[in-house]
Design a protein around this motif. Structure first.
Motif, PDB file in Angstrom:
ATOM      1  N   LEU A  48       0.725  -1.264   0.011  1.00 43.99           N
ATOM      2  CA  LEU A  48      -0.114   0.043   0.093  1.00 43.99           C
ATOM      3  C   LEU A  48       0.755   1.413  -0.163  1.00 43.99           C
ATOM      4  CD1 LEU A  48      -2.425  -1.103   2.778  1.00 43.99           C
ATOM      5  CD2 LEU A  48      -2.726  -1.295   0.325  1.00 43.99           C
ATOM      6  N   HIS A  49       0.364   2.068  -0.504  1.00 44.21           N
ATOM      7  CA  HIS A  49       1.245   3.631  -0.634  1.00 44.21           C
ATOM      8  C   HIS A  49       1.169   4.424   0.365  1.00 44.21           C
ATOM      9  CE1 HIS A  49       1.766   3.322  -5.655  1.00 44.21           C
ATOM     10  NE2 HIS A  49       1.837   2.327  -4.775  1.00 44.21           N
ATOM     11  N   ASP A  50       0.067   4.367   0.957  1.00 45.72           N
ATOM     12  CA  ASP A  50      -0.122   5.194   2.350  1.00 45.72           C
ATOM     13  C   ASP A  50      -1.317   4.590   3.162  1.00 45.72           C
ATOM     14  OD1 ASP A  50      -2.719   5.864   0.986  1.00 45.72           O
ATOM     15  OD2 ASP A  50      -1.772   7.068  -0.204  1.00 45.72           O
ATOM     16  N   ASP A  51      -1.571   5.053   4.140  1.00 44.29           N
ATOM     17  CA  ASP A  51      -2.298   4.584   5.381  1.00 44.29           C
ATOM     18  C   ASP A  51      -3.649   4.475   4.787  1.00 44.29           C
ATOM     19  OD1 ASP A  51      -4.027   4.071   7.380  1.00 44.29           O
ATOM     20  OD2 ASP A  51      -3.082   5.645   8.628  1.00 44.29           O
ATOM     21  N   PRO A  52      -4.113   3.203   4.442  1.00 46.73           N
ATOM     22  CA  PRO A  52      -5.586   3.141   3.931  1.00 46.73           C
ATOM     23  C   PRO A  52      -6.733   3.699   4.713  1.00 46.73           C
ATOM     24  CG  PRO A  52      -4.833   0.892   4.618  1.00 46.73           C
ATOM     25  CD  PRO A  52      -3.833   1.784   5.108  1.00 46.73           C
ATOM     26  N   THR A  53      -6.503   4.050   5.977  1.00 48.67           N
ATOM     27  CA  THR A  53      -7.671   4.298   6.975  1.00 48.67           C
ATOM     28  C   THR A  53      -8.072   5.946   6.771  1.00 48.67           C
ATOM     29  OG1 THR A  53      -6.081   4.779   8.831  1.00 48.67           O
ATOM     30  CG2 THR A  53      -7.313   2.632   8.486  1.00 48.67           C
ATOM     31  N   ARG A  54      -6.899   6.562   5.990  1.00 47.40           N
ATOM     32  CA  ARG A  54      -6.888   8.046   5.954  1.00 47.40           C
ATOM     33  C   ARG A  54      -7.512   8.403   4.426  1.00 47.40           C
ATOM     34  NH1 ARG A  54      -1.105  10.753   6.172  1.00 47.40           N
ATOM     35  NH2 ARG A  54      -2.409  12.514   6.227  1.00 47.40           N
ATOM     36  N   THR A  55      -8.502   9.284   4.514  1.00 47.92           N
ATOM     37  CA  THR A  55      -9.088  10.036   3.197  1.00 47.92           C
ATOM     38  C   THR A  55      -8.325  10.600   2.433  1.00 47.92           C
ATOM     39  OG1 THR A  55     -11.340   9.852   4.468  1.00 47.92           O
ATOM     40  CG2 THR A  55     -11.109  11.029   2.532  1.00 47.92           C
ATOM     41  N   ARG A  56      -8.036  10.154   1.304  1.00 48.59           N
ATOM     42  CA  ARG A  56      -7.259  11.228   0.670  1.00 48.59           C
ATOM     43  C   ARG A  56      -8.154  11.909  -0.505  1.00 48.59           C
ATOM     44  NH1 ARG A  56      -1.815   9.801  -2.963  1.00 48.59           N
ATOM     45  NH2 ARG A  56      -2.186  10.856  -5.010  1.00 48.59           N
ATOM     46  N   GLN A  57      -8.010  13.204  -0.720  1.00 44.02           N
ATOM     47  CA  GLN A  57      -8.831  14.045  -1.628  1.00 44.02           C
ATOM     48  C   GLN A  57      -8.352  13.531  -3.063  1.00 44.02           C
ATOM     49  OE1 GLN A  57     -11.260  16.011  -0.682  1.00 44.02           O
ATOM     50  NE2 GLN A  57     -10.859  15.507   1.463  1.00 44.02           N
ATOM     51  N   PRO A  58      -9.423  13.550  -3.999  1.00 45.81           N
ATOM     52  CA  PRO A  58      -9.191  13.434  -5.476  1.00 45.81           C
ATOM     53  C   PRO A  58      -8.703  14.883  -5.808  1.00 45.81           C
ATOM     54  CG  PRO A  58     -11.259  13.369  -5.127  1.00 45.81           C
ATOM     55  CD  PRO A  58     -10.932  13.493  -3.558  1.00 45.81           C
ATOM     56  N   LEU A  59      -7.932  14.502  -7.017  1.00 45.31           N
ATOM     57  CA  LEU A  59      -7.499  16.045  -7.611  1.00 45.31           C
ATOM     58  C   LEU A  59      -8.738  16.487  -8.400  1.00 45.31           C
ATOM     59  CD1 LEU A  59      -3.999  16.014  -9.577  1.00 45.31           C
ATOM     60  CD2 LEU A  59      -4.635  16.752  -7.205  1.00 45.31           C
ATOM     61  N   VAL A  60      -9.052  17.914  -8.355  1.00 49.09           N
ATOM     62  CA  VAL A  60     -10.078  18.612  -8.800  1.00 49.09           C
ATOM     63  C   VAL A  60      -9.648  18.950 -10.338  1.00 49.09           C
ATOM     64  CG1 VAL A  60     -11.487  20.632  -9.116  1.00 49.09           C
ATOM     65  CG2 VAL A  60     -11.368  19.141  -6.736  1.00 49.09           C
ATOM     66  N   ALA A  61      -9.787  18.345 -11.644  1.00 52.92           N
ATOM     67  CA  ALA A  61      -9.306  18.838 -12.561  1.00 52.92           C
ATOM     68  C   ALA A  61     -10.456  19.569 -13.708  1.00 52.92           C
ATOM     69  CB  ALA A  61      -8.878  17.608 -13.589  1.00 52.92           C
ATOM     70  N   THR A  62     -11.315  20.316 -13.056  1.00 51.14           N
ATOM     71  CA  THR A  62     -12.245  20.874 -13.864  1.00 51.14           C
ATOM     72  C   THR A  62     -11.759  22.086 -14.622  1.00 51.14           C
ATOM     73  OG1 THR A  62     -13.950  20.586 -11.644  1.00 51.14           O
ATOM     74  CG2 THR A  62     -14.447  22.293 -13.610  1.00 51.14           C
ATOM     75  N   LYS A  63     -10.816  22.530 -14.208  1.00 51.34           N
ATOM     76  CA  LYS A  63     -10.333  23.644 -15.298  1.00 51.34           C
ATOM     77  C   LYS A  63      -9.983  23.196 -16.473  1.00 51.34           C
ATOM     78  CE  LYS A  63      -6.431  25.931 -14.301  1.00 51.34           C
ATOM     79  NZ  LYS A  63      -5.482  26.486 -13.553  1.00 51.34           N
TER      80      LYS A  63
END
Length: 332
Positions: free
Chosen positions: A278-293
């Motif tokens: 696993l690349h990071d702690d799976p219990t932590r919520t990671r925000q998705p990138l916003v690519a709207t622009k």
């Protein structure tokens, strides 16, 4: 139009090669070793083997092929305790090569310089509550993140000082065709590890609740090509990602269609019974990138997680998919 692509033999690089050729563009694919054999004879593709840190080689490639645009995708990652590279090499490849290539691009009068960056520049901000947009202040928390941010700033400063047309693209976690062991990436994506396990009929236990915004490598490659060929750039900085997090069981279902005997299940939320890395702690919520622009400026849509998983599963059935490799047991 001829485009120089550095790092052409990497995971993202091979996808960019395909995206360029699909657009009918000529691609000079530069890599430090030969590309996979199934790429070598494709129409419109010229392969160059060189070190991107070699100034004279870069100047010669730009001159000889009449390059009009550059996508500088050459990079190495560096995870804590890396056995594949050193801090010095990461800075050398990720930053020094960027400085060298920018200078040669300026002297050659190249029309466009595209720099694929990374979510690693956002660092800790990815695990906070606010959406991650291009306006989110960078807070890198890794050597890799610092090298990408420093290179970004070098690109921006060079563009401003010399009037070059440069754009930086911060890319989220990728999955999809052409991911394979190359010796320059410390950690393979979780979707790749799942695919490898399915090919070997090795059970996978996924952490309950784990969600990330893994995005199709083909979509990001297509987005980078748009940045390379656009007549005008509305902005010099874009996030690239599908903008939504998803649970990897979506991919597991597709892989099960390819490998009916393969078994996957749901385990502990902390990943302690997961045999994958696993690349990071799976219990932590990671925000998705916003690519709207980017989507608005280029009328572009990243494919849905379901569509991206189907595409990857279909590609894995082709002869060009990477061979099955054993997965070490990382369970504790």
């Amino acid at each position: 139009m001829t485009i120089l692509l550095t790092g052409a033999g990497g995971f993202l690089g091979l996808n960019i090669v395909e995206a360029l050729l699909e657009q009918g563009l000529d691609c000079v694919a530069l890599n430090d070793r030969a590309l996979p054999t199934d790429f070598c004879d494709r129409s419109g593709l010229i392969c160059e083997v060189a070190d991107v840190r070699d100034r004279s080689a870069m100047a010669e490639v730009l001159r000889r092929h009449g390059i009009r645009s550059v996508i500088h995708a050459a990079a190495v990652t560096l995870a804590p305790g890396s056995a594949l590279t050193t801090v010095e090499r990461a800075f050398d490849v990720n930053m020094v090569s960027t400085a060298i290539l920018l200078e040669e691009v300026r002297k050659a009068g190249i029309a466009r310089f595209v720099y694929p960056s990374s979510t690693a520049v956002y660092g800790a901000a990815l695990f906070e509550d606010a959406p991650v947009t291009e306006a989110t202040p960078p807070r890198p928390a890794s050597v890799y993140g610092y090298t990408k941010l420093a290179s970004e700033r070098l690109v921006a400063e060079t563009a401003g000082h010399f009037g070059l047309s440069c754009v930086r693209a911060r890319i989220t976690a990728l999955f999809g065709p052409h991911e394979r062991e190359t010796g320059t990436r410390d950690l393979m994506s979780l979707p790749f590890q799942m695919a490898r396990a399915a090919q070997s009929d090795k059970e996978v236990i996924l952490p309950e609740g784990l969600r990330r915004d893994w995005t199709s490598s083909r979509d990001v490659a297509a987005a980078l090509v748009l940045l390379a060929i656009a007549p005008k750039l509305p902005s010099d900085l874009y996030n690239l990602g599908l903008g939504a997090s998803w649970y990897p069981v979506l991919l597991a279902r597709q892989l099960s269609e390819n490998h009916p005997r393969w078994h996957h299940g749901i385990g502990r939320a902390d990943g302690s019974d997961c045999r994958l890395i696993l690349h990071d702690d799976p219990t932590r919520t990671r925000q998705p990138l916003v690519a709207t622009k980017f989507e608005q400026d280029f009328d572009f849509r990243f494919r849905s997680p379901e569509a991206a998983c189907r595409d990857y599963a279909q590609w894995l059935k082709t002869p060009t998919a990477p061979p099955t490799q054993d997965i070490p047991d990382h369970a504790t």
